[in-house]
Design an enzyme around this catalytic site. Structure first.
Site, PDB file in Angstrom:
ATOM      1  N   HIS A 327       0.855  -1.181   0.000  1.00 36.01           N
ATOM      2  CA  HIS A 327       0.000   0.000   0.000  1.00 36.01           C
ATOM      3  C   HIS A 327       0.891   1.230   0.000  1.00 36.01           C
ATOM      4  O   HIS A 327       1.944   1.223   0.633  1.00 36.01           O
ATOM      5  CB  HIS A 327      -0.908   0.006   1.239  1.00 36.01           C
ATOM      6  CG  HIS A 327      -2.064   0.935   1.094  1.00 36.01           C
ATOM      7  ND1 HIS A 327      -1.973   2.267   1.391  1.00 36.01           N
ATOM      8  CD2 HIS A 327      -3.324   0.710   0.657  1.00 36.01           C
ATOM      9  CE1 HIS A 327      -3.145   2.833   1.151  1.00 36.01           C
ATOM     10  NE2 HIS A 327      -3.976   1.926   0.699  1.00 36.01           N
ATOM     11  N   ASP A 385      -7.972  -5.382   0.183  1.00 33.05           N
ATOM     12  CA  ASP A 385      -8.500  -6.226  -0.894  1.00 33.05           C
ATOM     13  C   ASP A 385      -8.122  -7.690  -0.761  1.00 33.05           C
ATOM     14  O   ASP A 385      -8.623  -8.531  -1.492  1.00 33.05           O
ATOM     15  CB  ASP A 385      -7.986  -5.714  -2.255  1.00 33.05           C
ATOM     16  CG  ASP A 385      -8.585  -4.372  -2.581  1.00 33.05           C
ATOM     17  OD1 ASP A 385      -9.798  -4.210  -2.362  1.00 33.05           O
ATOM     18  OD2 ASP A 385      -7.843  -3.485  -3.033  1.00 33.05           O
TER      19      ASP A 385
HETATM   20  N1  CMC Z   1       4.104  -7.627  -4.875  1.00 35.27           N
HETATM   21  C1  CMC Z   1       5.447  -7.619  -5.043  1.00 35.27           C
HETATM   22  N2  CMC Z   1       6.215  -6.511  -4.875  1.00 35.27           N
HETATM   23  C2  CMC Z   1       5.594  -5.374  -4.528  1.00 35.27           C
HETATM   24  C3  CMC Z   1       4.203  -5.315  -4.336  1.00 35.27           C
HETATM   25  C4  CMC Z   1       3.451  -6.498  -4.517  1.00 35.27           C
HETATM   26  N3  CMC Z   1       2.121  -6.480  -4.349  1.00 35.27           N
HETATM   27  N4  CMC Z   1       3.847  -4.044  -4.004  1.00 35.27           N
HETATM   28  C5  CMC Z   1       4.976  -3.343  -3.994  1.00 35.27           C
HETATM   29  N5  CMC Z   1       6.046  -4.141  -4.305  1.00 35.27           N
HETATM   30  C6  CMC Z   1       7.458  -3.746  -4.321  1.00 35.27           C
HETATM   31  C7  CMC Z   1       7.772  -2.901  -5.555  1.00 35.27           C
HETATM   32  O1  CMC Z   1       8.202  -3.709  -6.628  1.00 35.27           O
HETATM   33  C8  CMC Z   1       8.851  -2.014  -5.028  1.00 35.27           C
HETATM   34  O2  CMC Z   1      10.047  -2.771  -4.965  1.00 35.27           O
HETATM   35  P1  CMC Z   1      11.480  -2.047  -5.214  1.00 35.27           P
HETATM   36  O3  CMC Z   1      11.641  -1.078  -4.089  1.00 35.27           O
HETATM   37  O4  CMC Z   1      12.475  -3.171  -5.181  1.00 35.27           O
HETATM   38  O5  CMC Z   1      11.388  -1.389  -6.559  1.00 35.27           O
HETATM   39  C9  CMC Z   1       8.436  -1.721  -3.588  1.00 35.27           C
HETATM   40  O6  CMC Z   1       7.663  -2.874  -3.206  1.00 35.27           O
HETATM   41  C10 CMC Z   1       7.592  -0.466  -3.429  1.00 35.27           C
HETATM   42  O7  CMC Z   1       6.463  -0.568  -4.310  1.00 35.27           O
HETATM   43  P2  CMC Z   1       5.884   0.641  -5.155  1.00 35.27           P
HETATM   44  O8  CMC Z   1       5.202   0.107  -6.377  1.00 35.27           O
HETATM   45  O9  CMC Z   1       6.953   1.680  -5.366  1.00 35.27           O
HETATM   46  O10 CMC Z   1       4.816   1.218  -4.134  1.00 35.27           O
HETATM   47  P3  CMC Z   1       3.597   2.146  -4.481  1.00 35.27           P
HETATM   48  O11 CMC Z   1       3.277   2.863  -3.230  1.00 35.27           O
HETATM   49  O12 CMC Z   1       3.854   2.960  -5.700  1.00 35.27           O
HETATM   50  O13 CMC Z   1       2.435   1.110  -4.851  1.00 35.27           O
HETATM   51  C11 CMC Z   1       0.611  -0.376  -4.677  1.00 35.27           C
HETATM   52  C12 CMC Z   1       1.439   0.702  -3.969  1.00 35.27           C
HETATM   53  C13 CMC Z   1      -0.632  -0.644  -3.829  1.00 35.27           C
HETATM   54  C14 CMC Z   1       0.149   0.147  -6.046  1.00 35.27           C
HETATM   55  C15 CMC Z   1       1.473  -1.654  -4.831  1.00 35.27           C
HETATM   56  O14 CMC Z   1       1.857  -2.126  -3.573  1.00 35.27           O
HETATM   57  C16 CMC Z   1       0.752  -2.739  -5.623  1.00 35.27           C
HETATM   58  O15 CMC Z   1       0.784  -2.726  -6.854  1.00 35.27           O
HETATM   59  N6  CMC Z   1       0.078  -3.694  -4.911  1.00 35.27           N
HETATM   60  C17 CMC Z   1      -0.718  -4.718  -5.573  1.00 35.27           C
HETATM   61  C18 CMC Z   1      -2.046  -4.131  -5.993  1.00 35.27           C
HETATM   62  C19 CMC Z   1      -2.973  -3.925  -4.831  1.00 35.27           C
HETATM   63  O16 CMC Z   1      -3.133  -4.785  -3.965  1.00 35.27           O
HETATM   64  N7  CMC Z   1      -3.644  -2.761  -4.822  1.00 35.27           N
HETATM   65  C20 CMC Z   1      -4.653  -2.428  -3.804  1.00 35.27           C
HETATM   66  C21 CMC Z   1      -4.203  -1.309  -2.941  1.00 35.27           C
HETATM   67  S1  CMC Z   1      -5.241  -1.106  -1.502  1.00 35.27           S
HETATM   68  C22 CMC Z   1      -6.790  -0.674  -2.070  1.00 35.27           C
HETATM   69  C23 CMC Z   1      -6.857   0.529  -2.922  1.00 35.27           C
HETATM   70  O17 CMC Z   1      -6.075   1.467  -2.784  1.00 35.27           O
HETATM   71  O18 CMC Z   1      -7.743   0.571  -3.761  1.00 35.27           O
END
Ligand code: CMC
Length: 450
Positions: A327, A385
């Site tokens: 998140h 989720d």
């Molecule tokens: N699985 C594997 N690696 C992950 C995941 C995941 N679900 N989420 C983040 N990472 C890694 C990412 O690759 C990055 O690694 P590195 O630092 O080595 O590059 C690090 O963790 C930070 O991730 P980020 O993408 O920079 O973080 P963000 O804040 O931009 O993204 C997120 C947040 C929710 C989009 C992301 O965690 C994600 O895609 N999660 C899966 C989708 C999901 O469950 N979304 C629902 C969010 S909660 C409900 C809502 O908001 O609607």
């Protein structure tokens, strides 16, 4: 993009004039030796902000923050998240207390109006929402323009956007009474719109709202009843859905809420703004994740396949991510996920589905991921989720409807945030700037010279 190190330094301090003291952060531009004081504004809880509104005028610099990772886009009194400690408050009340002792109508009142209702206020609110749940009959024909296999979110965007063509008497955003009518209409009609989206997809007759039923119960009735026989809504499932709606009701300045605010900042009508929010929510990184979680758990299929999927999630050359994990704000267990996990157990117990294979896979995935260094280091925990799809599945809600239900729950949050924005005397049209890295001015060559 060019980066020049150490051209600007910052220090904090206090400016005083004869009337007031203002904490500030001093920015020193080593190019020209000038220093600029940026006021610090204090929040009631949580991080304070540096007021950069005069930054460009005073210094000629913009701030650069794609994804708004360090930018407060507005001043809000509605929802507070402490991502480090896994805290979520609606108008100051912890989500755990609301999920335990409140219900969705009460939470909706709280979000919209700022305080918990008295018993009389709650009864009046529920009555007014209930009596706005029917749709203009012409909207039933509007559905027929869609293909039956359209994704529910595509239909929801269209139908909710179209409400502005039906309810002309609640489009004046400068009239607080009309704003409140539009807000009630949206909260009231969303279950009908979402349920009819499902009915249209499966080719069954639309079921009209029933005024003797409460909000979540009414929705389940419109989803699953048919005109052929009475349909009894399970109280366990209706209560579980009511709790899920509370958990999704608002979540600060997330992508869809920011979309609603940005659309509304131009003066667009509330129905159009909520349609924009629905479009933003649809994406798999946001509301679409609940659908993606169930697809992922189904694909994993068995506990013994979990390590392979965890390996893939860690592999940077593989686009696969663990859906329902991570998140932007929570760097701790999402408090909603804990309540959701408990609700999943309650629902599966009540339905005598304790051995539901998706739950077994989810628990194993959570166990392995929470012990894995990759997830621990990045502070990736299950989010809201992760378990909601398992509950929806047990309720026989089809996967493609998951995000539509999220949208129906979030509508009250969106419209509360929209109202707050319109009422903010300092509100301006949202208009971010950019760091331009394209071509500078160049001479145009006519086609025959290229
Ligand atoms: N699985 C594997 N690696 C992950 C995941 C995941 N679900 N989420 C983040 N990472 C890694 C990412 O690759 C990055 O690694 P590195 O630092 O080595 O590059 C690090 O963790 C930070 O991730 P980020 O993408 O920079 O973080 P963000 O804040 O931009 O993204 C997120 C947040 C929710 C989009 C992301 O965690 C994600 O895609 N999660 C899966 C989708 C999901 O469950 N979304 C629902 C969010 S909660 C409900 C809502 O908001 O609607």
């Amino acid at each position: 993009m060019h980066e020049k190190a150490d051209t600007v330094a910052v220090t904090t301090g206090e400016t005083s004039d004869c009337e007031s003291k203002q904490d500030h952060l001093t920015l020193i531009d080593h190019h020209n030796g000038q220093s600029y004081d940026l006021p610090i504004i204090y929040g009631s809880v949580g991080p304070n902000v540096i007021d950069v509104r005069r930054l460009y005028t005073d210094t000629g610099y913009f701030t650069f923050d794609p994804g708004f990772t360090a930018t407060a886009s507005c001043n809000s009194k509605i929802t507070f998240i402490d991502g480090e400690n896994g805290i979520l408050l609606y108008r100051g009340y912890p989500i755990q207390d609301l999920a335990e002792y409140s219900d969705f109508m009460e939470v909706s009142y709280l979000l919209l109006k700022g305080e918990l209702p008295t018993a009389a206020e709650k009864a009046r609110f529920e009555h007014d929402i209930t009596y706005h749940s029917m749709l203009n009959e012409q909207i039933a024909y509007f559905y027929r323009g869609f293909r039956r296999d359209a994704h529910p979110m595509a239909v929801m965007c269209g139908v909710v956007g179209a409400l502005s063509a039906f309810y002309h008497d609640s489009l004046d955003i400068n009239d607080s009474h009309q704003r409140m009518i539009a807000s009630y209409r949206l909260v009231a009609k969303m279950p009908t719109i979402a349920a009819w989206t499902y009915k249209y997809a499966v080719g069954q007759p639309f079921i009209y709202p029933r005024n003797e039923m409460y909000y979540a119960q009414n929705f389940l009735h419109m989803m699953f009843a048919t005109p052929c026989e009475p349909y009894h809504v399970s109280s366990v499932l209706a209560r579980a859905l009511d709790r899920i709606l509370m958990l999704h009701a608002d979540h600060e300045q997330n992508a869809s809420t920011s979309t609603v605010r940005l659309a509304g900042s131009s003066g667009a009508n509330p129905f159009a703004c909520i349609a924009a929010g629905i479009a933003s929510l649809w994406g798999p990184a946001h509301g679409g994740a609940n659908e993606a979680v169930v697809s992922m758990l189904t694909a994993i299929g068995d506990k013994c396949n979990v390590p392979e999927y965890v390996r893939r999630a860690k592999d940077k050359s593989d686009p696969f991510r663990l859906m329902g994990f991570g998140h932007r704000v929570y760097k701790n267990y999402d408090p909603r996920a804990k309540i959701m996990q408990r609700t999943a157990h309650e629902v599966l117990d009540a339905l005598d589905k304790k051995d539901e294979p998706l739950l077994a896979v989810a628990l194993e995935l959570e166990r392995i991921a929470l012990e894995d260094e990759y997830f621990v280091k990045r502070r990736l925990y299950p989010n809201v989720d992760f378990y909601s799809g398992i509950i929806f599945n047990a309720m026989r809600i089809p996967t493609t409807m998951f995000t539509a239900i999220f949208a129906l729950a979030r509508t009250v949050g969106w419209i509360s945030q929209w109202n707050e924005m319109i009422e903010d005397p300092g509100q301006k049209i949202g208009r971010p700037r950019q760091l331009y890295s394209g071509q500078g001015p160049r001479s145009f060559k006519r086609l025959n010279q290229r």
